[in-house]
Design an enzyme around this catalytic site. Structure first.
Site, PDB file in Angstrom:
ATOM      1  N   LEU A  21      -6.168 -10.614   3.767  1.00  0.00           N
ATOM      2  CA  LEU A  21      -6.975 -10.579   2.557  1.00  0.00           C
ATOM      3  C   LEU A  21      -6.568  -9.421   1.651  1.00  0.00           C
ATOM      4  CD1 LEU A  21     -10.517 -11.316   4.019  1.00  0.00           C
ATOM      5  CD2 LEU A  21      -9.019 -12.896   2.785  1.00  0.00           C
ATOM      6  N   GLY A  22      -5.998  -8.384   2.217  1.00  0.00           N
ATOM      7  CA  GLY A  22      -5.580  -7.225   1.431  1.00  0.00           C
ATOM      8  C   GLY A  22      -4.946  -6.202   2.336  1.00  0.00           C
ATOM      9  N   ALA A  23      -4.179  -5.299   1.758  1.00  0.00           N
ATOM     10  CA  ALA A  23      -3.507  -4.245   2.520  1.00  0.00           C
ATOM     11  C   ALA A  23      -3.302  -3.053   1.625  1.00  0.00           C
ATOM     12  CB  ALA A  23      -2.167  -4.737   3.067  1.00  0.00           C
ATOM     13  N   GLY A  25      -2.573   1.648   1.915  1.00  0.00           N
ATOM     14  CA  GLY A  25      -2.022   2.725   2.710  1.00  0.00           C
ATOM     15  C   GLY A  25      -2.817   3.027   3.962  1.00  0.00           C
ATOM     16  N   VAL A  29      -6.870  -5.690   5.830  1.00  0.00           N
ATOM     17  CA  VAL A  29      -8.067  -6.518   6.002  1.00  0.00           C
ATOM     18  C   VAL A  29      -7.596  -7.957   6.231  1.00  0.00           C
ATOM     19  CG1 VAL A  29     -10.229  -7.315   5.012  1.00  0.00           C
ATOM     20  CG2 VAL A  29      -9.413  -5.002   4.511  1.00  0.00           C
ATOM     21  N   ASP A 137     -22.227   5.292  -2.157  1.00  0.00           N
ATOM     22  CA  ASP A 137     -21.017   4.831  -2.845  1.00  0.00           C
ATOM     23  C   ASP A 137     -21.241   3.438  -3.430  1.00  0.00           C
ATOM     24  OD1 ASP A 137     -18.472   5.129  -3.835  1.00  0.00           O
ATOM     25  OD2 ASP A 137     -17.467   4.418  -2.033  1.00  0.00           O
TER      26      ASP A 137
END
Length: 736
Positions: A21-23, A25, A29, A137
């Site tokens: 789904l994402g990457a 540093g 995911v 946050d």
């Protein structure tokens, strides 16, 4: 969603991995599926980060806290292994985009959409607060959009209302632009549920308007505005009055004046359930374009891409993939074969933008391209003629750069008026330029009195007035004319380069400010702002202020008081070169060799003469660059062309004048090559374009002022002269 790579595991914690789904540093995911068939988002942290005990403790806490939350609008953790070599946690998969993706990609939500968003996030926060927690946050990137409503994620820095943070004492946690003033000041004892409510107010303003209420830029500038300035809430007028009031109350500076999350929920739920709207959501609260994204991601999750085969080709993480195919700016200069070609190819001018668009548009529509006239008003014969002539040269080079392009969509003409730096001459020059209907914008004047006198004439004609060397704050302490476009750092923001240097480069914790009473309000404002936001305030930095009496011994006495306060750095807040020199001599006599800084009005040859050897090492902020000393390809090219044409290095403000003309050219290009451009269009559009110039990037806030972050420069005294160090955010310790 991307295919799994050959090196990705097939399963993790009993979950079958389906896709990426994402990457970034810090880790990856994955989209995963449980044995029962439920889809999950599974976050894995790289081992090198997990090796940090504090980071692992934070991750462990996130898993524990989020597992215990069961509210409908919170995404709970369903499984986790914080002790693994590469720790991971899994949450329910939400196929929708983040609020940041939706607003940035498809525009603000409707009023009803904002009400649904706010009501459900307020309910989520009320449940979080009732559990004794503070999220800390709340931001658009931590809010996922589903058909039935939003989901709040990422409790990585959440903590109990009375617990000890895992960060250093007084450290700031959260995301600048969406955190509260008490978080920005690192007032740990004050950070509680009202901080989350403030953040939610920022989120709702962003969702309703598409802009951040405290602007954009570097963290220091955004945090400064959060603490000291009112939010920009332009655009909230389209919301129902109860919602407008609620958002404004959320953004109160004092925590005690904000509503609770529970009270906010009641207000927003009443609006969301008002006439013509249901209370369930069911997709009616999201724009059609966002609904399509949700549908597409849901379909792709059911049919993930097959795993990729091993590849020897390197993969780039983040950034624009097309960047590798583009020549660097320096290479463009190396390929240029003539003076005109160098400037035309430079990304610092408007020509490169025009060339790209012309290639797509096929140039002008038959015949010669139209001509656009830019007025240039300056003191060319009076007391400020050196600066005026330097700016004129910069402006002429910018015009030549564009006109050297055979495929330019229009040609530029520079119409020059000499006002002698006088108010009467300025009004006459302005009348002559406004009378010429071909003039679409004016660069100048170059003197403050001339700018004040000319501005009403240009305002009446709706003619954009781009100031280069005049400080708009000095010219108009209030009620700046709408047509005035400041292209340099405003006086009220001149402390930012000093603050950045002391915070980032010298890491000073105890700063003393010598407030020169002879400078009046200017010194008082500088001292107040530095004291309100001390350098390194996030790690306990402090500022003491020591007034320098107007008498001749004032600077020396204030310097002695600063040293008595055990200052690690001293800032002279004043405008007099001679009094700054007196301060310098006192510090040197006492053996002080820490950072010593001042502001541009005192950066004059008189300071070097009066201070003598005590001037060595002093740093000064300034709103202008020195292109012959700047280490950028654009500055090198500009300097080379200036030398070739005028036989000398660029004078002060020449590069800034070049950029001002480039900004006008970019604005004209954005408006098109047709003949029907009106002056009012230019004076409105110029604030909405972004121009990457020789000196700096010109980008404007909604209140029509230059984005201040990275717009200032630093000089240091070395060998009896002022040596240019560079743009303040690029200066390093070794540069000094």
């Amino acid at each position: 969603m991307r295919a799994l790579r050959a090196e990705d595991p097939e399963t993790l914690g009993g979950h079958r991995l389906l896709a990426r789904l994402g990457a970034g540093g810090m880790g990856v995911v994955y989209l995963a599926r449980t044995e029962s068939g439920a889809l999950l988002a599974l976050k894995v942290i790289r081992a090198e980060y997990a090796a940090d005990p504090a980071f692992r403790a934070r991750f462990r806490r996130e898993a524990r806290l989020a597992t215990g939350l069961t509210g409908r609008w919170v995404v709970p953790v369903t499984a986790a292994d914080p002790e693994a070599r590469e720790p991971w946690l899994a949450t329910a998969f939400v196929p929708g985009p983040s609020l940041a993706e939706a607003v940035d990609g498809h525009g603000p939500l409707s009023g009803h959409g904002v009400a649904v968003l706010g009501a459900r996030l307020a309910r989520a926060l009320a449940e979080v607060h009732a559990a004794g927690l503070v999220h800390r946050d709340v931001k658009p990137g931590n809010i996922l959009l589903a058909l039935d409503g939003p989901r709040l994620i990422d409790f990585g820095i959440a903590q109990g209302t009375h617990s000890t943070a895992l960060t250093a004492p007084d450290a700031v946690v959260g995301t600048p632009g969406f955190l509260s003033p008490e978080q920005a000041r690192a007032d740990a004892d004050e950070v509680g549920p009202p901080g989350d409510v403030f953040s939610l107010g920022c989120v709702l303003a962003y969702a309703a308007t598409g802009t951040r209420p405290f602007g954009t830029g570097g963290p220091a500038a955004v945090l400064y505005r959060t603490v000291h300035e009112e939010p920009d809430l332009a655009g909230l007028d389209r919301l129902p009055p109860p919602m407008r009031t609620a958002v404004r109350e959320c953004l109160a500076k004092e925590p005690g004046r904000r509503p609770t999350a529970a009270a906010l929920r009641q207000v927003l739920e009443a609006v969301a359930a008002g006439p013509g709207h249901g209370a369930s959501g069911d997709g009616d609260w999201l724009p059609p374009a966002v609904l399509r994204v949700v549908a597409e991601r849901s379909a792709r999750a059911l049919d993930p891409p097959p795993r990729s085969a091993p590849s020897a080709a390197p993969e780039f993480s983040g950034g624009d993939d097309s960047a590798a195919a583009r020549p660097s700016r320096r290479r463009v200069f190396a390929l240029a074969g003539s003076t005109a070609a160098v400037l035309a190819a430079s990304g610092a001018g408007a020509a490169v933008l025009l060339a790209r668009r012309n290639a797509a548009a096929g140039g002008s529509e038959g015949g010669a391209p139209p001509t656009r006239t830019i007025g240039f008003q300056a003191d060319l014969t009076g007391p400020g003629k050196a600066s005026g002539r330097a700016q004129e040269r910069g402006a002429r080079l910018a015009v030549a750069a564009l006109n050297s392009r055979a495929d330019a969509r229009f040609r530029l003409v520079l119409k020059v008026e000499d006002d002698g730096g006088r108010a009467a001459g300025a009004r006459e020059s302005a009348r002559r330029l406004t009378a010429d209907r071909t003039v679409v914008a004016v660069v100048g004047p170059t003197a403050t009195a001339a700018a004040r006198a000319a501005a009403p004439v240009y305002e009446k004609a709706s003619l954009a007035l781009l100031l280069v060397s005049v400080d708009a704050d000095t010219a108009w302490p209030s009620n700046k004319p709408r047509v005035v476009c400041p292209t340099t750092l405003l006086g009220r923001e001149r402390q930012l380069p000093v603050l950045d240097y002391l915070t980032r480069v010298s890491r000073t914790r105890r700063t003393a400010v010598v407030e020169d009473r002879a400078a009046g309000d200017t010194a008082w404002d500088l001292a107040r702002d530095l004291r309100a936001t001390p350098p390194n305030w996030d790690i306990g930095g402090t500022v003491t202020v020591h007034p320098a009496a107007v008498d001749g011994n004032g600077p020396r006495g204030a310097a002695d008081a600063a040293l008595a306060a055990r200052a690690q750095a001293v800032v002279y807040a004043g405008t007099s070169p001679d009094r700054a020199a007196a301060c310098a001599r006192a510090l040197t006599a006492a053996g002080f060799d820490g950072p010593r800084l001042g502001f541009e009005p005192a950066m004059r040859p008189a300071f070097l003469t009066a201070a003598g050897e005590a001037a060595e090492g002093w740093l000064f902020e300034a709103p202008y660059t020195e292109p012959e000393a700047a280490r950028t390809g654009a500055a090198e090219a500009f300097t080379a062309v200036h030398r070739a044409r005028y036989g000398a290095d660029p004078g002060r403000w020449a590069a800034e004048a070049y950029d001002a003309v480039g900004l006008v050219a970019r604005t004209l290009d954005a408006l098109g090559a047709g003949s029907g451009i009106e002056r009012g269009q230019v004076s409105e559009r110029v604030f909405r374009v972004v121009h990457d110039g020789v000196a700096k990037t010109l980008r404007f806030r909604s209140e029509r002022t230059l984005e201040s972050e990275n717009a200032g420069f630093l000089y240091q005294v070395a060998g009896g002269s002022f040596r240019f160090l560079g743009r303040h955010d690029q200066v390093r310790a070794e540069d000094g």
